[in-house]
Design a protein around this motif. Structure first.
Motif, PDB file in Angstrom:
ATOM      1  N   ARG A  55       0.850  -1.201   0.000  1.00  0.00           N
ATOM      2  CA  ARG A  55       0.000   0.000   0.000  1.00  0.00           C
ATOM      3  C   ARG A  55       0.884   1.248   0.000  1.00  0.00           C
ATOM      4  NH1 ARG A  55      -2.851   3.017   4.154  1.00  0.00           N
ATOM      5  NH2 ARG A  55      -4.894   3.728   3.420  1.00  0.00           N
ATOM      6  N   LEU A  56       0.777   2.032  -1.051  1.00  0.00           N
ATOM      7  CA  LEU A  56       1.528   3.278  -1.171  1.00  0.00           C
ATOM      8  C   LEU A  56       0.544   4.437  -1.057  1.00  0.00           C
ATOM      9  CD1 LEU A  56       4.235   4.721  -1.829  1.00  0.00           C
ATOM     10  CD2 LEU A  56       3.600   4.582  -4.244  1.00  0.00           C
ATOM     11  N   VAL A  57       0.710   5.268  -0.023  1.00  0.00           N
ATOM     12  CA  VAL A  57      -0.207   6.379   0.236  1.00  0.00           C
ATOM     13  C   VAL A  57       0.406   7.664  -0.304  1.00  0.00           C
ATOM     14  CG1 VAL A  57      -1.429   7.698   2.005  1.00  0.00           C
ATOM     15  CG2 VAL A  57      -1.098   5.229   2.289  1.00  0.00           C
ATOM     16  N   ILE A  58      -0.352   8.397  -1.132  1.00  0.00           N
ATOM     17  CA  ILE A  58       0.137   9.632  -1.738  1.00  0.00           C
ATOM     18  C   ILE A  58      -0.869  10.753  -1.497  1.00  0.00           C
ATOM     19  CG2 ILE A  58       0.796  10.777  -3.884  1.00  0.00           C
ATOM     20  CD1 ILE A  58       1.738   8.136  -4.963  1.00  0.00           C
ATOM     21  N   PRO A  59      -0.462  11.837  -0.826  1.00  0.00           N
ATOM     22  CA  PRO A  59      -1.367  12.976  -0.614  1.00  0.00           C
ATOM     23  C   PRO A  59      -1.589  13.757  -1.913  1.00  0.00           C
ATOM     24  CG  PRO A  59       0.462  12.971   0.962  1.00  0.00           C
ATOM     25  CD  PRO A  59       0.818  12.015  -0.134  1.00  0.00           C
ATOM     26  N   THR A  60      -2.818  14.193  -2.134  1.00  0.00           N
ATOM     27  CA  THR A  60      -3.172  14.997  -3.297  1.00  0.00           C
ATOM     28  C   THR A  60      -4.104  16.122  -2.855  1.00  0.00           C
ATOM     29  OG1 THR A  60      -5.155  13.731  -3.863  1.00  0.00           O
ATOM     30  CG2 THR A  60      -3.069  12.951  -4.767  1.00  0.00           C
ATOM     31  N   PRO A  61      -4.196  17.220  -3.621  1.00  0.00           N
ATOM     32  CA  PRO A  61      -5.105  18.305  -3.243  1.00  0.00           C
ATOM     33  C   PRO A  61      -6.557  17.847  -3.119  1.00  0.00           C
ATOM     34  CG  PRO A  61      -3.561  19.053  -4.901  1.00  0.00           C
ATOM     35  CD  PRO A  61      -3.380  17.567  -4.793  1.00  0.00           C
ATOM     36  N   ASP A  62      -6.968  16.922  -3.982  1.00  0.00           N
ATOM     37  CA  ASP A  62      -8.349  16.426  -3.942  1.00  0.00           C
ATOM     38  C   ASP A  62      -8.339  14.944  -4.284  1.00  0.00           C
ATOM     39  OD1 ASP A  62     -11.038  15.869  -4.112  1.00  0.00           O
ATOM     40  OD2 ASP A  62     -11.539  17.558  -5.399  1.00  0.00           O
ATOM     41  N   GLU A 100      -4.480  16.101   0.980  1.00  0.00           N
ATOM     42  CA  GLU A 100      -3.400  16.806   1.649  1.00  0.00           C
ATOM     43  C   GLU A 100      -3.905  17.386   2.972  1.00  0.00           C
ATOM     44  OE1 GLU A 100      -1.920  19.692  -1.080  1.00  0.00           O
ATOM     45  OE2 GLU A 100      -0.832  18.221  -2.296  1.00  0.00           O
ATOM     46  N   CYS A 101      -3.074  17.364   3.970  1.00  0.00           N
ATOM     47  CA  CYS A 101      -3.348  17.856   5.326  1.00  0.00           C
ATOM     48  C   CYS A 101      -4.096  16.840   6.186  1.00  0.00           C
ATOM     49  CB  CYS A 101      -4.129  19.179   5.328  1.00  0.00           C
ATOM     50  SG  CYS A 101      -3.322  20.533   4.455  1.00  0.00           S
ATOM     51  N   ARG A 102      -4.629  15.802   5.592  1.00  0.00           N
ATOM     52  CA  ARG A 102      -5.380  14.806   6.356  1.00  0.00           C
ATOM     53  C   ARG A 102      -4.506  14.142   7.422  1.00  0.00           C
ATOM     54  NH1 ARG A 102      -9.742  13.647   8.535  1.00  0.00           N
ATOM     55  NH2 ARG A 102     -10.851  14.169   6.598  1.00  0.00           N
ATOM     56  N   GLY A 103      -3.297  13.746   7.034  1.00  0.00           N
ATOM     57  CA  GLY A 103      -2.415  13.092   7.982  1.00  0.00           C
ATOM     58  C   GLY A 103      -2.081  13.981   9.163  1.00  0.00           C
ATOM     59  N   ALA A 104      -1.829  15.264   8.881  1.00  0.00           N
ATOM     60  CA  ALA A 104      -1.484  16.205   9.951  1.00  0.00           C
ATOM     61  C   ALA A 104      -2.646  16.400  10.911  1.00  0.00           C
ATOM     62  CB  ALA A 104      -1.070  17.542   9.349  1.00  0.00           C
ATOM     63  N   GLY A 122      -7.935  23.949  11.676  1.00  0.00           N
ATOM     64  CA  GLY A 122      -7.354  24.031  10.344  1.00  0.00           C
ATOM     65  C   GLY A 122      -5.914  23.583  10.268  1.00  0.00           C
ATOM     66  N   VAL A 123      -5.492  23.259   9.051  1.00  0.00           N
ATOM     67  CA  VAL A 123      -4.103  22.915   8.754  1.00  0.00           C
ATOM     68  C   VAL A 123      -3.666  23.736   7.558  1.00  0.00           C
ATOM     69  CG1 VAL A 123      -2.476  21.100   8.094  1.00  0.00           C
ATOM     70  CG2 VAL A 123      -4.379  20.561   9.634  1.00  0.00           C
ATOM     71  N   GLY A 262       1.658  11.472  10.272  1.00  0.00           N
ATOM     72  CA  GLY A 262       0.219  11.185  10.399  1.00  0.00           C
ATOM     73  C   GLY A 262      -0.241  10.124   9.429  1.00  0.00           C
ATOM     74  N   LEU A 263       0.290  10.148   8.227  1.00  0.00           N
ATOM     75  CA  LEU A 263      -0.115   9.154   7.221  1.00  0.00           C
ATOM     76  C   LEU A 263       0.390   7.772   7.573  1.00  0.00           C
ATOM     77  CD1 LEU A 263       0.478  11.185   3.924  1.00  0.00           C
ATOM     78  CD2 LEU A 263      -1.695  10.651   5.014  1.00  0.00           C
ATOM     79  N   THR A 264       1.549   7.705   8.206  1.00  0.00           N
ATOM     80  CA  THR A 264       2.110   6.403   8.557  1.00  0.00           C
ATOM     81  C   THR A 264       1.753   5.992   9.980  1.00  0.00           C
ATOM     82  OG1 THR A 264       4.176   7.427   9.322  1.00  0.00           O
ATOM     83  CG2 THR A 264       4.059   6.743   7.005  1.00  0.00           C
ATOM     84  N   LYS A 265       1.013   6.887  10.671  1.00  0.00           N
ATOM     85  CA  LYS A 265       0.633   6.643  12.064  1.00  0.00           C
ATOM     86  C   LYS A 265       1.861   6.482  12.950  1.00  0.00           C
ATOM     87  CE  LYS A 265      -3.766   6.685  11.161  1.00  0.00           C
ATOM     88  NZ  LYS A 265      -3.709   7.119   9.800  1.00  0.00           N
ATOM     89  N   GLU A 266       2.960   7.143  12.541  1.00  0.00           N
ATOM     90  CA  GLU A 266       4.189   7.065  13.314  1.00  0.00           C
ATOM     91  C   GLU A 266       4.196   8.184  14.341  1.00  0.00           C
ATOM     92  OE1 GLU A 266       7.713   7.016  10.968  1.00  0.00           O
ATOM     93  OE2 GLU A 266       9.041   7.406  12.643  1.00  0.00           O
TER      94      GLU A 266
END
Length: 268
Positions: A55-62, A100-104, A122-123, A262-266
């Motif tokens: 599973r490769l997670v990639i942040p995107t604007p939408d 984007e910003c979800r992990g944070a 907000g982020v 945040g994305l890796t839950k680390e």
């Protein structure tokens, strides 16, 4: 039998950082990052032995954008490439696009960093080409109508290039300015040209513009806004905005990697 993408020839001329600048490369923010994803991920995939990534997670604007989603799904394959002459082989089983910003936001929530979790928070992610500011409702739903795209650090560098033109004598290289800001040297390239005084004035103007746009676009939310967490490699440039916010705006710890954690839950 998996499809193999042979990227040796392209990877051999794909340079990053200072070497890319010296060879006349263009910043990644000048192109669509989804189009460059197959190159941008290569250094992260480098390994001494063949690997399989489930599973490769990639942040995107939408994350709902079908065109971007389709482009990222092309990465679900076996990639054979070379990094600094070292042959690598990686198989990616699944690519997942997240906002984007979800992990944070999620990491701050998990760490109990939001002092007002029952309010919108907000982020603000400061990038090179652009910055993106997003609001999350209590519980974590993204308030997409509140998204704001703001000028990133490249705009700051361009303004600064104009401000130091009399000192440099010609158009200053924005990339060299950004590097100098990052190191805190405030000298242009390898010259003795000091632009620390111009930097303060230009930065303050850039920060004021960002603050004004947040205030104007988030007017309906400001009375109930909890806090704004600032992330990204250049987050510390917005310290002046944080200092006048009475604690409502704050730079995340290790801001360059906060969203990644945040994305890796680390929990670092």
């Amino acid at each position: 039998m998996p499809t193999v993408m042979r990227l040796n020839s392209m990877a051999a001329v794909t340079k990053v950082g200072r070497l890319a600048q010296l060879m006349g490369g263009s910043p990644a923010f000048e192109s669509g990052k989804a189009d460059l994803a197959h190159l941008l991920i290569l250094p992260a995939l480098a390994s001494d032995s063949p690997q399989r990534i489930e599973r490769l997670v990639i942040p995107t604007p939408d994350s709902r954008n079908k065109q971007t989603h389709a482009k990222l799904k092309e990465l679900e394959t076996t990639i054979e490439f070379s990094v600094n002459g070292h042959e690598c082989l990686s198989t990616i089983r699944s690519v997942v696009a997240v906002d984007e910003c979800r992990g944070a936001y999620d990491l701050a929530l998990g760490r109990s960093m939001w002092r007002y979790p029952n309010n919108p928070n907000g982020v603000l992610d400061i990038g090179g080409g652009t910055a993106i500011a997003r609001l999350f409702a209590p519980g974590g739903a993204l308030l997409r109508d509140a998204d704001i795209v703001l000028p990133g650090t490249s705009h700051l560098a361009q303004r600064l290039a104009a401000a130091i033109l009399p000192k440099v004598g010609n158009t200053a290289n924005a990339g060299m300015i950004m590097d100098s800001i990052a190191t805190g040297d405030y000298r242009y390239g390898n010259t003795e040209i000091d632009f620390s005084r111009e930097f303060v004035a230009v930065r303050d103007g850039w920060v004021s513009d960002i603050r004004a746009k947040l205030k104007a676009n988030w007017a309906p939310y400001l009375p109930s806004l909890g806090e704004l967490l600032i992330i990204g490699g250049s987050a510390n440039l917005l310290e002046p905005m944080c200092s006048v916010s009475k604690g409502r705006f704050k730079v995340a710890p290790k801001p360059q990697f906060f969203n990644l954690y945040g994305l890796t839950k680390e929990q670092n």
